[in-house]
Design a protein around this motif. Structure first.
Motif, short mmCIF file in Angstrom:
data_model
loop_
_atom_site.label_atom_id
_atom_site.label_comp_id
_atom_site.label_asym_id
_atom_site.label_seq_id
_atom_site.Cartn_x
_atom_site.Cartn_y
_atom_site.Cartn_z
N ALA A 57 0.83 -1.21 0.00
CA ALA A 57 0.00 0.00 0.00
C ALA A 57 0.87 1.26 0.00
O ALA A 57 0.38 2.34 0.29
N HIS A 58 2.16 1.10 -0.32
CA HIS A 58 3.06 2.25 -0.40
C HIS A 58 2.78 3.03 -1.68
O HIS A 58 2.12 2.53 -2.60
N ARG A 59 3.30 4.25 -1.76
CA ARG A 59 2.99 5.14 -2.88
C ARG A 59 4.12 5.24 -3.91
O ARG A 59 3.87 5.62 -5.04
N GLN A 60 5.35 4.95 -3.50
CA GLN A 60 6.49 5.02 -4.41
C GLN A 60 7.13 3.64 -4.53
O GLN A 60 7.42 2.99 -3.52
N ALA A 174 -13.34 1.87 5.85
CA ALA A 174 -12.88 3.05 5.12
C ALA A 174 -11.37 3.04 4.94
O ALA A 174 -10.84 3.37 3.87
N ALA A 175 -10.66 2.62 5.98
CA ALA A 175 -9.20 2.53 5.89
C ALA A 175 -8.78 1.46 4.90
O ALA A 175 -7.88 1.66 4.08
N THR A 176 -9.42 0.30 4.94
CA THR A 176 -9.02 -0.78 4.04
C THR A 176 -9.26 -0.41 2.59
O THR A 176 -8.45 -0.74 1.71
N ALA A 177 -10.34 0.31 2.30
CA ALA A 177 -10.60 0.76 0.93
C ALA A 177 -9.51 1.72 0.48
O ALA A 177 -9.05 1.68 -0.67
N ARG A 178 -9.06 2.58 1.37
CA ARG A 178 -8.00 3.55 1.05
C ARG A 178 -6.68 2.84 0.77
O ARG A 178 -5.94 3.22 -0.13
N TRP A 179 -6.37 1.79 1.55
CA TRP A 179 -5.11 1.09 1.38
C TRP A 179 -5.01 0.41 0.02
O TRP A 179 -3.90 0.17 -0.47
N LEU A 180 -6.12 0.09 -0.60
CA LEU A 180 -6.10 -0.63 -1.87
C LEU A 180 -5.78 0.26 -3.06
O LEU A 180 -5.40 -0.24 -4.13
N ARG A 181 -5.91 1.58 -2.91
CA ARG A 181 -5.78 2.47 -4.06
C ARG A 181 -4.45 2.35 -4.79
O ARG A 181 -4.42 2.28 -6.03
N PRO A 182 -3.30 2.33 -4.09
CA PRO A 182 -2.04 2.26 -4.84
C PRO A 182 -1.92 1.02 -5.72
O PRO A 182 -1.49 1.10 -6.87
N VAL A 183 -2.31 -0.13 -5.20
CA VAL A 183 -2.15 -1.36 -5.99
C VAL A 183 -3.18 -1.42 -7.12
O VAL A 183 -2.94 -2.07 -8.14
N LEU A 184 -4.29 -0.71 -6.98
CA LEU A 184 -5.30 -0.67 -8.02
C LEU A 184 -4.94 0.30 -9.14
O LEU A 184 -5.39 0.14 -10.28
N THR A 185 -4.15 1.31 -8.83
CA THR A 185 -3.92 2.40 -9.79
C THR A 185 -2.49 2.51 -10.30
O THR A 185 -2.25 3.20 -11.29
N GLN A 186 -1.53 1.84 -9.65
CA GLN A 186 -0.12 2.02 -10.02
C GLN A 186 0.52 0.68 -10.39
O GLN A 186 0.74 -0.17 -9.50
N PRO A 187 0.85 0.46 -11.65
CA PRO A 187 1.48 -0.80 -12.07
C PRO A 187 2.76 -1.12 -11.29
O PRO A 187 3.01 -2.29 -10.97
#
Length: 282
Positions: A57-60, A174-187
């Motif tokens: 769930a990291h961003r970089q 709400a937190a778990t949904a937020r944690w999924l965003r990086p893996v859903l949006t960043q190859p």
């Protein structure tokens, strides 16, 4: 969030408050926001440092040659302590973060003054529960197919199932949904996540069993906080960990699943504060 360049790549972290230093570690497919409510409480009289480790769930994205096994990420956490020049740290871990704490205990990191293990992977419980086993199986997919698999988690009913986060938290959707965003949006994050899951599948259980053999030699204070109704991390493991640690104490928390920082943040903050105050007095 601040950032620091480590050997594996850039790590984001929160650093707030003044007083005794707490370093708080999260689990797989989570980020430092796991600790947000606990930090909001404890930062009144503690320095709270919470890195977002490369656990999905990291961003970089990390460097291509970064070691993303549990042992490698534990070494990264040790490097983080060193680079920030932190001493006499209370190291706190929940879920897979607790596994990382045990690996640092095994290595005898001198910067760690005491530890808190909160409902975490231990002994042979890796990957833990249906959630962990599902993640590790999904990690065998290509990064692209893993991303397609994880797209299902956009649906709340599936996200709240025992195969996902349903048995990890009672109140933290709400937190778990937020944690999924990086893996859903960043190859690039999907590639990191797959590397982490494959490495964990290959050596995670062995690393934890080896770490457990060293627990009786950990001579510093340890607090084990376990959710009494945990369906992923067996409560018996909490009692076993506390029994192996020469200066260990156990507190069980009701009305919570594994992610106590989400389900019972005020109670967990209270226990950590009492623990650090008792350590200062001893």
């Amino acid at each position: 969030m601040k950032e620091i360049e480590l050997s594996a790549g850039t790590i984001a972290y929160e650093d707030t408050g003044e007083g005794p230093t707490l370093v708080l570690l999260h689990g797989l497919m989570m980020d430092a926001s796991l600790w947000a409510d606990v930090i909001a409480d404890l930062s009144a009289d503690h320095r709270c440092v919470a890195p977002t480790l490369p656990l999905g769930a990291h961003r970089q994205a990390m460097q291509a040659d970064a070691d993303l096994s549990l042992t490698g990420i534990a070494r990264l956490a040790a490097e983080f302590l060193e680079r920030l020049d932190l001493h006499d740290v209370t190291l706190v871990g929940n879920d897979t973060g607790g596994a990382l704490v045990q690996l640092l205990m095994r290595d005898g990191d001198a910067r760690v003054g005491r530890v808190v293990l909160a409902s975490c992977d231990a002994f042979d419980n890796f990957p833990p529960g249906l959630t962990g086993k599902t993640l590790v199986l999904a990690g065998k997919l290509s990064p692209r197919m893993f991303g397609l698999f994880m797209q299902q988690m956009r649906i709340r009913m599936l996200r709240r199932s025992p195969l996902a986060f349903g048995w990890l938290t009672l109140r933290g959707d709400a937190a778990t949904a937020r944690w999924l965003r990086p893996v859903l949006t960043q190859p690039a994050i999907r590639r990191d996540a797959v590397r982490t899951l494959r490495a964990a599948a290959a050596g995670g259980a062995g690393s934890l069993l080896a770490a457990a053999e060293h627990l009786p030699g950990f001579d510093r204070r340890a607090l084990v906080v376990w959710a009494s109704g945990d369906r992923v991390m067996p409560p018996e493991h909490g009692r076993r960990l506390a029994g192996l640690l020469p200066r260990g104490e156990l507190v069980e928390v009701d009305d919570s699943y594994t992610l106590i920082p989400l389900d019972r943040p005020a109670r967990l903050a209270q226990l950590i504060r009492e623990f650090t105050r008792a350590s200062d007095a001893s």
